[in-house]
Structure formats: structure tokens, C-alpha cells
Enzyme design. Sequence first.
Site, PDB file in Angstrom:
ATOM      1  N   HIS A 335       0.846  -1.190   0.000  1.00  0.00           N
ATOM      2  CA  HIS A 335       0.000   0.000   0.000  1.00  0.00           C
ATOM      3  C   HIS A 335       0.882   1.240   0.000  1.00  0.00           C
ATOM      4  O   HIS A 335       1.864   1.318   0.731  1.00  0.00           O
ATOM      5  CB  HIS A 335      -0.891  -0.009   1.251  1.00  0.00           C
ATOM      6  CG  HIS A 335      -1.627   1.283   1.473  1.00  0.00           C
ATOM      7  ND1 HIS A 335      -1.364   2.131   2.531  1.00  0.00           N
ATOM      8  CD2 HIS A 335      -2.628   1.862   0.770  1.00  0.00           C
ATOM      9  CE1 HIS A 335      -2.172   3.179   2.469  1.00  0.00           C
ATOM     10  NE2 HIS A 335      -2.938   3.045   1.420  1.00  0.00           N
ATOM     11  N   HIS A 380       1.611  11.194  -1.697  1.00  0.00           N
ATOM     12  CA  HIS A 380       0.311  11.042  -1.055  1.00  0.00           C
ATOM     13  C   HIS A 380      -0.373  12.400  -1.083  1.00  0.00           C
ATOM     14  O   HIS A 380      -0.028  13.293  -0.302  1.00  0.00           O
ATOM     15  CB  HIS A 380       0.475  10.537   0.385  1.00  0.00           C
ATOM     16  CG  HIS A 380      -0.781   9.975   0.958  1.00  0.00           C
ATOM     17  ND1 HIS A 380      -0.965   9.738   2.299  1.00  0.00           N
ATOM     18  CD2 HIS A 380      -1.947   9.594   0.364  1.00  0.00           C
ATOM     19  CE1 HIS A 380      -2.160   9.240   2.509  1.00  0.00           C
ATOM     20  NE2 HIS A 380      -2.775   9.140   1.349  1.00  0.00           N
TER      21      HIS A 380
END
Length: 1302
Positions: A335, A380
Site C-alpha cells: 500500500h 500522497h
Amino acid sequence: MAGVATPCANGCGPGAPSEAEVLHLCRSLEVGTVMTLFYSKKSQRPERKTFQVKLETRQITWSRGADKIEGSIDIREIKEIRPGKTSRDFDRYQEDPAFRPDQSHCFVILYGMEFRLKTLSLQATSEDEVNMWIKGLTWLMEDTLQAATPLQIERWLRKQFYSVDRNREDRISAKDLKNMLSQVNYRVPNMRFLRERLTDLEQRSGDITYGQFAQLYRSLMYSAQKTMDLPFLETNALRTGERPEHCQVSLSEFQQFLLEYQGELWAVDRLQVQEFMLSFLRDPLREIEEPYFFLDELVTFLFSKENSVWNSQLDAVCPDTMNNPLSHYWISSSHNTYLTGDQFSSESSLEAYARCLRMGCRCIELDCWDGPDGMPVIYHGHTLTTKIKFSDVLHTIKEHAFVASEYPVILSIEDHCSIAQQRNMAQHFRKVLGDTLLTKPVDIAADGLPSPNQLRRKILIKHKKLAEGSAYEEVPTSVMYSENDISNSIKNGILYLEDPVNHEWYPHYFVLTSSKIYYSEETSSDQGNEDEEEPKEASSSTELHSSEKWFHGKLGAGRDGRHIAERLLTEYCIETGAPDGSFLVRESETFVGDYTLSFWRNGKVQHCRIHSRQDAGTPKFFLTDNLVFDSLYDLITHYQQVPLRCNEFEMRLSEPVPQTNAHESKEWYHASLTRAQAEHMLMRVPRDGAFLVRKRNEPNSYAISFRAEGKIKHCRVQQEGQTVMLGNSEFDSLVDLISYYEKHPLYRKMKLRYPINEEALEKIGTAEPDYGALYEGRNPGFYVEANPMPTFKCAVKALFDYKAQREDELTFTKSAIIQNVEKQDGGWWRGDYGGKKQLWFPSNYVEEMINPAVLEPEREHLDENSPLGDLLRGVLDVPACQIAIRPEGKNNRLFVFSISMPSVAQWSLDVAADSQEELQDWVKKIREVAQTADARLTEGKMMERRKKIALELSELVVYCRPVPFDEEKIGTERACYRDMSSFPETKAEKYVNKAKGKKFLQYNRLQLSRIYPKGQRLDSSNYDPLPMWICGSQLVALNFQTPDKPMQMNQALFMAGGHCGYVLQPSTMRDEAFDPFDKSSLRGLEPCVICIEVLGARHLPKNGRGIVCPFVEIEVAGAEYDSTKQKTEFVVDNGLNPVWPAKPFHFQISNPEFAFLRFVVYEEDMFSDQNFLAQATFPVKGLKTGYRAVPLKNNYSEDLELASLLIKIDIFPAKENGDLSPFSGISLRERASDASSQLFHVRAREGSFEARYQQPFEDFRISQEHLADHFDSRERSTSDGPSSATNLIEDPLHDKLWKCSL
């Protein structure tokens, strides 16, 4: 985590060097070459140094000259050797014309024992030199890892010895030996202990040679563990005390042992046993037809990797198992692969992609956002994480994709890009990945996904796909708007809050959503900066000596100082056995501005004047006129490396003599303060980290009184000669101890922060004491359990996962916030969590949070589903807030604004920003949200996000087409094997349960599903993957950078098949009748019972300063009905060679095809908390039986050097009638419920308590009988609830740690 790429990935194998070439390479590397080292620190310029390989210790070392080694790395820790300049260290100098080395002259060594590897970036003088180093180190990497255990022990012993004997004189002092044994986790009670075991020490000097050290190690290891219940040890002369080297185990006896006890079928061949013994021993004197073991060597074999409990034959990839559809496999998945730390401020790194791929990960994530020059960047989004180029990521993937495994790699694209940049993405996918990119189906007529074998060395794109005939269109996403998703935040970033105690400003992470402001606990403002900063220099180089332990300042007037120095040196050197050259420095009593060096030589103290003078306005220091230094610190450092020379002798300064009474002048020290007075002072400072140190009435005894988790606690410190002891941690002085725990946690996460005295109380103390900081009232002369104060509701935070054992209990995960807690007697409290109200939970599983009503009004709004997850400290309701800029700033901060809440009188929160622009932007956005909060929230919830997809990118999607999950399609003709769905863990939990698990498994037999951590896991923690795996989910994505239990389970699952990233799910899971949560649905599986005895351990790692007190937790993890834990007792003060009393543990397993056996070694600290030391996790189906070693790993699943457990393990089948052989008629689960073997908690029954007193907290003695009577009288308030539980910290207020056992 365990790197899986073998050294052969760097070039060994068919082109491996010949024996003669290896010999030449090793000699050349041992001589060494001069190369330029490029540093990871910006402040350090590249330097030329001599690099060598130390073959005796298998280390690479570097130095400026021949005298002093400046650094070293263990070859066993090298993961990759990379030619060229591909490292951040080289990148820093791309624009510097002075440092532009030729690409062919450079190489990078990547090494380490964590996810994030360290780099050694080197420039050689020629390409041939580079090739020599790469080829030689590649061979050494493989040879080092494959070396037999006795040879590894020999190298480890030399490494330990040479770390002290830096001058290679083949001798160390007894004092050095004592310290060295402490460093390897072995407590030496006193110097006499060593002298008794080293009877042949040189009479004059008392020095120890390497040979004596090696023999001492061999003796210590064997003598401590000869009591274990092992074959050969019972009948041999060992029991009569004969030395182990006089007792032999013949080839025939060893062969019989392998066949009878170990079940090793290969041992029927006597020749194979002979070859094994010879290769293990590698002793030229025993290369005979009948080799033999000495008894201690046999025990060493039992602890060795060669005797592992894991069947190494399963490490090889089996191509025959790679022919099923992809949906039948578990696929190793990452992830947010690009991150190296947390989810909001850590660095995005190409090395993270390389590391994951080399660990066997086969599904990696690319989070793509519009970047400059028309090309995306990866990070992110809407966070502080750094950005990396999409094109650089593709090149990294291409280079590392198939090093560890040839099976397919899936790129999971999280696409936030515009159409134009999507087209550029598609172009780069084709250009960079070339033929490895899958662009068309393997078999158009297939009715299921292709197999791993059909997709070997192929890269698949997982991305949304357009409908047929569309150039581009909007497609709906399956993700609905959530205010708790940080990507939906209006603004986030680092702001600063003022500490009300010391008025320092500390960084916190703030998130502004459409209705609330969330902020985190204290964080780091520079997590994204990879550079290691230099330690701050002292304000003046002339003051560097003031913080050194050898500097004693002014010891006395006149000749008193000389006498005191002589006394200190004499006492220290005689008591500790310190060597010649032990020294201290003091201010001169006779010559103002000068100093005196006092040192120990030949049993006497000698003194030497250190002169000082002014030179152009700056002080200079010297012993002789011809060698002058800029500071006293430089002078002493020099003579620690270069001998003092005079007519009579030459001698280096060796060991500094610490100050003994320096604590008396410290602000935290109180010479005459009672316990009650200390508690009263700390009650007036409601801040964790407030502390003081007080002298106790007992001789040579002190106590640290401190606040942690809102409560006052105490721990005892003992002076033992020249050493200060806290628990089993040793320090040179109280000052050294306090300094250490100002930097490291003393209790759980609490560091000593605020020294408390009367002056501090006047500045920061509250008028009214916080009586809530005391657990209980006091009864003069005796500590009682009863609490006279009324109970109050509070919030607590879970320290561990807990699974309800009864219907009236809570189930929660680590870090969960339990609200409205009502404290009850008996170790069980009530609280609200997860929609359940006032259910029971064990109080020793939680830590109390600061009472929100007392200190922080905003904590009343704590939200367990906040975007900050476990990092949450506070929440503010924006419409209820008022914002005001403070033009004058506050306490050295210029850019400050205040948040107040009219509903809470006299409360405000001062917040600081780094710039005026940042302050204005925050204030503007907060005010906008306050005016439009309701409208924004309504709009967000109503909005369904839609995404435009470029045709060029859509065409690259073949098999992994994400679509919204439709439960109605499962098992129908509408279900398409090319479609897949993604789920955050919270959504997946709705399907991986008893109600829907069977249906979800049916879906996964045909289609892929990907599970990923919920957005609130900003600390990059992981969820439990086991329920997802047993329900068939293939792509269970975890944060590979996080060293937690879920990642350790992930490494265990994929260890079979050589970490190739694909594991075929058991055939049981493809049985239509199988229900993951119903063991009665198992068909064709034989349940089993595993019986384990933990016998001993070797080479356990240290945790902090002290010698560990280890115990072992044994867990079976797998199907819900099989999972259970048990634990051993703890062993006091021994991490080198502990032994446990014989005690069998039994585990009943109904589904062995999906079961893991897990060992975790913890230490029990002075607070009776458990701290992780090591672990090992294995699939049950790959276990061997007999007397077996359990090689231990660290929390990143990297092999710990020589660390292992020794266990006896038997696996029995269950009988057909339901009884368990060989224990028919009695449930083993019931047998295993012995309270002394249960982990974490015990339900105490009436009359079953037996208290154990913990010495570190023995401030007062109390009656054990009285306490037992008191415990017996405690009952849970309802008759049907659990009767009680044992607290890990039962009585923090009174320093009493009690454990209860059934």
C-alpha cells in the site's frame, strides 16, 4: 524485513569466479583501496578514505589512516550492490563541478536491518577497481550467509573482541571483558566471577587474550544450558561435571539421533551424515572417516540454522503450482509503496519501490498527480509527503521488478491526473516497460484469469477502463465522499502549539475539514527530510569539555582537590578493575585558568598540569609547548588516541572516571523529600514528563517520581559501588541516567521532560493539587486497594488488541479510544466503543488519557473516525470557534493566532505558523469554513466523484479493471473475471465475517479483490490480514515500511516458494461447501495437535541499556476458531543463554492448511510491561518435529545474528472419534488455560490469587497474607461478569507490581 534477493542477483551463478580468482579477490579487498566516500549528510563534503574487508569478521571498514577505524558495516547486512551513481548521496553533487565522478567509477552498497536501507556511495579510481569490489563483495555476501554456524560464531567472537581490542594487540582487560559481556546480554555479577573462570590470566597485567575469551564463551554457553532435557546430556559424563570437550558424540550416535528424534529420512545414508558433520565442523583435524561432536558442539548444532524448525525444501519455487488462475493465489501487495514512513509527512522514495520488489512484493501502488512539464508526480496527495517523478518510478520498476521473482507484477494506479498527463503516462508505460507490459489478453477464449506461469515477467496495469467505443468519458468511482479521508481536507500541515509548562513550541499536524479542525499529538516537522543533520555544536568549542563525564570541575580548595581526585580514581579503579590510563580532569587549585589531568598507572594516581594561554584573544591548551590545542576537549581526545610520552612511560588515556556527586547540583534533585511531598509537588504539575529525583532513607538508594498517563509513579534507583542501577540497566551516574531518559522513554512513551522543584512550581504549578493523579487513598503504614474518591468517567486508549471472551465484553484493536469509562475493582472496567455501551474490558489492556474536562476542553469531541486516526490529540468544532490573529506574536513566535470557544469560559488555543503567508491562509480558510460548514458538508456528501479516463491509458488495462463491488453479481453470469474491486479495511470487514465470509470467498474464486488500510492509519500501521486471506482476498495490501505483526505475518505467508510473491491458496478454499468461519465445513483435512516445549535461547538482542528478562509467547494464528496464545515464565537477567523449565504447551488446530505458528520473545521490564525483542513466524504445514532451532528475526523480519530458540516440538493427528491423541477425553484448549501460560490477562477466581512482589518498586514492605485476603474480597459488581483480571501495572502509585496466577 527480510530481503529475499539472493546475492546472486548481483552477478554470481554461472559466471561465478573460480577458486583462484576468489582467493585473489579476497586478498585484494583485504589490502584495500583508497576511494571517495559521498556522505548522506549535506554538511559533509566527499572524502577520500581507505576501504578494506576484514575477512576474520566479514566487515567492510574505512579509515583515514592505518590507526583508527572510522566506520564499518557487516557484509551479512548488505542487500544490494549497485553499479553507477544511483543514490541520493551522489545526486546532491550533480550541480557541483568539483564532484562529478565518472559513472563507471562509482558503485553503491545498500545495507541495513530495516525497511529503509542505508547507503555507502563510493567512487573508485578506475572501472577495474569497481568491478573488483562488486565481484568480490558479491561472492562474500553469499559465502557469509551460507557459512556454517560454528564459523559464524567464530567471526562474531572476533568482531566482539576486536571492537574492544582496536589496536589488535590480542589482549583486553577484565573490565573490558565485563562490559563486553554486558553488551551481549550477559550479567557478570562481579570481577571475581571472571577471575574464577579465567584461571590462567597473565599474572602481571590480568589481560585476556582472544583464545581465552573464545574458551570462556564456549564454557559460559555450555555450562548455562547443560541442564536442558536433551538426548546425550542425560547419560554422558556431563552430569558428573566432566568438561564437554572430553565427551564425544560419534557419527553413529549422531545418525541415530537424527533418525530417532528428528525424523530426518536423509540420515539413513551414513555417508550423507558424515558429509554433513564435516561441513558443519570445518575442522581439518577431524576430516576423518569417523568425525565426532564434542557435547558443547552438539548443543551448538541444536541451536543452529542447520537444525531449523522450518523445512527449507519449501523455500524453492515450485513451477507446477503456478498454473491456476491468478484469483486462486495470495499475492504479496503493498500500500502506498512510495512511502518510507507515515502517511502525511514522510519521504516518497524510489528506493521504497526497489526494496518492496526485491522483497517479493508483486502488487505495488502508484499515486499519480499532475506534475510540472506535463508529467505526473507520485506522492500522497494533499499531505506533506515529498514528490518523486513518475518516469523515475517506472525506470526503478523496470530495473527491480524481476530480480526476486519472475512472476507478474501488478501496478495499482491511483490516478488523480488530467487527460493530458494521463496520455503522457500511457506513452511512458509503453516506452519504459516495453515488452514486459501486458497490452492484450493471453487467451481471448478463456473463462478465467491467466496463471502466474502464463504471465511470467509481465507487468499488468490496474486502472479504470473505458467502455467500448469511447474516446474518453466520465466513469463513476466506487469511493464516496468522506470527511474522514485526508485527501478531502480543505487544508492540512504543520502548526505549532505552546507547551504550557516550559513554553516551548512543538509541531503538531493540523487538518481542516468542512466542519472541524483535527490536530495530532506532537510530531516531527521534518520527517520528509532524509538527510541526517549534524548534532548541534556547543555554543563555544572551549566549553565542549563541560558535558564530558571525565570533567569534574573544581573538586576542592588547596590540596583537597588533589586528595579527592586520588580517592575517586583509587576507589573506581580498584572496584571496577579499570585499566591503566583511567583518568579525570579537574580545575587546577594552584594555577587559575589551568587544569589538572589525574590518571591511574601501576596502582597509583599521578597528576599532570594542563597549561593554558591566550593566543590572539583565544585560549590554547597544552601539556608540552610543541603540541597546542584549541580546546581542552581536543587535548583529551588526542591523548585518548595517541600515547602520553615521557622518560618513564608511554600510555594512552583509556577510561574516564565519572563524577559521583554531580547530581546534587541539578534542579531535579532533592536530598530530603518524602514520597508524600514528592507526590504533592507533582500533583500541582498536570503534565506527563514532570519528574524529580529524591534521596530515599535506605542507603545508596534514590527514587524517580514522575507523571505518566496522567498518574504519578515512582521507580527505585540503586547505587551499587560505582554503578547506578535502574532495574537491570546500568549507568555511570544519576546524571547519566536522567540524561538518557530525557532522550529515551522511561515508561511506555513517556520521556523525562520537566524537572520539578519549588522554583518551577511557582512558575508553572497549579493552585490546587490534581488528586486524580493518585490511584488510591493512603492508609498510614499500609497501602490499601480501596479508593476513597468517587469514580469518574474518562477516556482510555488501548495498548493491545483484545477479543471479547464473553457477550458482555468489548472487542477492540490497539490504539482504540474507549469512552465513558467507569473504573471498577477487580481489574475490569466498563466503557463504550464501537457502538456498544458499558461493556467490560480488562484494565491492564489500556492506558488512561488525560481527563478531557480538566485540561483540554476540545478533547470532549474526540472522534475515533477522525482523519488522524490513532494520532489524534484534539478536535475543534469550527462553527463554535472564534479566530483572532495576535499581531504581537507570542513567546519568540511572530506568526500566532488564537482559537477560542465562547461555550468554554477562559479557554483558548494559541497556534503558531512558520510564516505570515501560512498564518493568513489558515485563518482565511478556517473563517470560510465557519461560515459555510453546513453547506460544504451537504455538498460533499451529495457529490458522487466522477473521473475522466484517457483512451490511451484505458487501452493498457487488460485484466485488472476496478469496478464498484456488486454483491448481487456474485455467482451469476454477470460476474466478469476481468473486473475487480478495491476495499478499505473498514468496508472489507463487512464481508469477512460469519455472515458474509462464504459469499465473499465465492466472489474471490473468480475475481480479484484488493484490500487496503483505512485512511485514518496516518502512522502507517497495518490491519490484521488473516480474515481477508481466509476469505480469499488475493491483494491484501500492507504498509511494507511498518515493522508490525501484520507485516510479519505477511512475510511468513510468502516465505514458502522462495518469497516469489505468489502462494496458491489451499484446495479447501475452492470447495464450494467451505465456510471460512465454520470448522465443521472442513472436508479432507486432518486436524492436529502441536505440543511444544521451549528449552532455551541464545544471543537474544538487547532492548536499551539493561540485561533483558526474556519470556516467550507462542501463538497459533489462522482461522478464528484455531487462534490462541500461551507464554513461558520469564528468566531473570539473561539474554545470552537463558534456559526455561520444562513445560509443554498444547495447541489444537482444526485447519492446519491456514495456520501459522508464531514465537515472540519479549522482555519484562521494571514496570512489568513487555517489550518486543525478537520473533519468528512459520506456516504450520512447513514445520519439522524433534529438537529444533527457531531462528529469530527482528521486527522487520530480518535475521538476527546467531539468535535462536531451542524447542521440542511434536505434531499429533486428532483421532477420528474427536478425541485428541495422545490426550484423549480432555480438551487441550482447556488444558492450555492454565493461567500462568495465558498472555496478558487472567480471570481471577475467588481464592485463587497468589501475589508476586516486584523488587524495583519495593518502597515499603506489606503483608502478603493481608493482600491476599484483600484480593479475595474483591468481586466484580455483577455476578455474571468476569471476576477479575491481573494488571500489568496493578499499583503504579505505590510502586507495587502484583501478578495473579490461578
